[in-house]
Motif scaffolding. Sequence first.
Motif, PDB file in Angstrom:
ATOM      1  N   ASP A 172      19.490 -15.719 -73.284  1.00 42.77           N
ATOM      2  CA  ASP A 172      20.099 -15.219 -72.373  1.00 42.77           C
ATOM      3  C   ASP A 172      19.419 -13.749 -72.011  1.00 42.77           C
ATOM      4  O   ASP A 172      20.236 -14.084 -70.871  1.00 42.77           O
ATOM      5  CB  ASP A 172      21.986 -14.648 -73.438  1.00 42.77           C
ATOM      6  N   VAL A 173      19.096 -13.101 -72.563  1.00 43.35           N
ATOM      7  CA  VAL A 173      18.366 -11.544 -71.836  1.00 43.35           C
ATOM      8  C   VAL A 173      17.155 -11.884 -71.340  1.00 43.35           C
ATOM      9  O   VAL A 173      17.555 -11.525 -70.215  1.00 43.35           O
ATOM     10  CB  VAL A 173      17.992 -10.617 -73.309  1.00 43.35           C
ATOM     11  N   GLU A 200      16.985 -14.310 -69.451  1.00 46.97           N
ATOM     12  CA  GLU A 200      17.282 -15.679 -68.091  1.00 46.97           C
ATOM     13  C   GLU A 200      18.152 -14.358 -67.143  1.00 46.97           C
ATOM     14  O   GLU A 200      18.267 -14.465 -66.425  1.00 46.97           O
ATOM     15  CB  GLU A 200      18.244 -16.459 -68.611  1.00 46.97           C
ATOM     16  N   LEU A 201      19.126 -13.410 -67.857  1.00 48.63           N
ATOM     17  CA  LEU A 201      19.934 -12.340 -66.828  1.00 48.63           C
ATOM     18  C   LEU A 201      18.518 -11.814 -65.907  1.00 48.63           C
ATOM     19  O   LEU A 201      19.374 -11.383 -65.493  1.00 48.63           O
ATOM     20  CB  LEU A 201      20.375 -12.127 -68.046  1.00 48.63           C
ATOM     21  N   ARG A 235      17.812 -13.877 -63.845  1.00 46.16           N
ATOM     22  CA  ARG A 235      18.312 -14.015 -62.498  1.00 46.16           C
ATOM     23  C   ARG A 235      18.592 -12.515 -62.000  1.00 46.16           C
ATOM     24  O   ARG A 235      19.237 -12.472 -60.914  1.00 46.16           O
ATOM     25  CB  ARG A 235      20.080 -14.377 -62.717  1.00 46.16           C
ATOM     26  N   LYS A 236      18.911 -11.390 -62.280  1.00 43.67           N
ATOM     27  CA  LYS A 236      18.502  -9.814 -61.776  1.00 43.67           C
ATOM     28  C   LYS A 236      17.113  -9.614 -60.409  1.00 43.67           C
ATOM     29  O   LYS A 236      17.790  -9.658 -59.602  1.00 43.67           O
ATOM     30  CB  LYS A 236      19.095  -8.621 -62.614  1.00 43.67           C
ATOM     31  N   PRO A 277      23.476 -11.851 -60.437  1.00 40.81           N
ATOM     32  CA  PRO A 277      23.113 -12.962 -61.675  1.00 40.81           C
ATOM     33  C   PRO A 277      23.697 -12.616 -62.926  1.00 40.81           C
ATOM     34  O   PRO A 277      23.410 -13.566 -63.870  1.00 40.81           O
ATOM     35  CB  PRO A 277      22.372 -11.300 -62.252  1.00 40.81           C
ATOM     36  N   LEU A 278      25.337 -12.658 -62.616  1.00 39.18           N
ATOM     37  CA  LEU A 278      25.715 -12.711 -63.899  1.00 39.18           C
ATOM     38  C   LEU A 278      26.283 -14.339 -63.387  1.00 39.18           C
ATOM     39  O   LEU A 278      27.330 -14.107 -64.473  1.00 39.18           O
ATOM     40  CB  LEU A 278      27.131 -11.637 -64.018  1.00 39.18           C
ATOM     41  N   SER A 323      26.774 -18.268 -63.744  1.00 33.78           N
ATOM     42  CA  SER A 323      25.924 -18.808 -64.013  1.00 33.78           C
ATOM     43  C   SER A 323      25.311 -20.055 -63.814  1.00 33.78           C
ATOM     44  O   SER A 323      24.852 -21.283 -63.848  1.00 33.78           O
ATOM     45  CB  SER A 323      26.996 -19.516 -65.821  1.00 33.78           C
TER      46      SER A 323
END
Length: 80
Positions: free
Chosen positions: A6-7, A9-10, A13-14, A51-52, A54
């Motif tokens: 999860d981290v 992926e975030l 995205r950022k 980035p948050l 989905s």
Amino acid sequence: MGLLEDVQELAIRKMIAAELAKAMKRDRLTKAELARKLDTSRPQLDRLLDPLSSGGLTIHTLAKAARVIGKRVEVKLVPA
């Protein structure tokens, strides 16, 4: 997915959102102009830049966005 995934992926995205924002600023593109170049809607672009969110980030979308800002996508699997 676990917490690590999860981290990661975030973080990805950022990084993508930051690269797109930097290119928009460099090329003096508005969100509406970038959305038009991506052949997408402004709300869909907003999801891509958030980035948050989905939704909105597929490999196809990422490759298209990269092309528009003069970049290419490189995906690599590495040992864990």
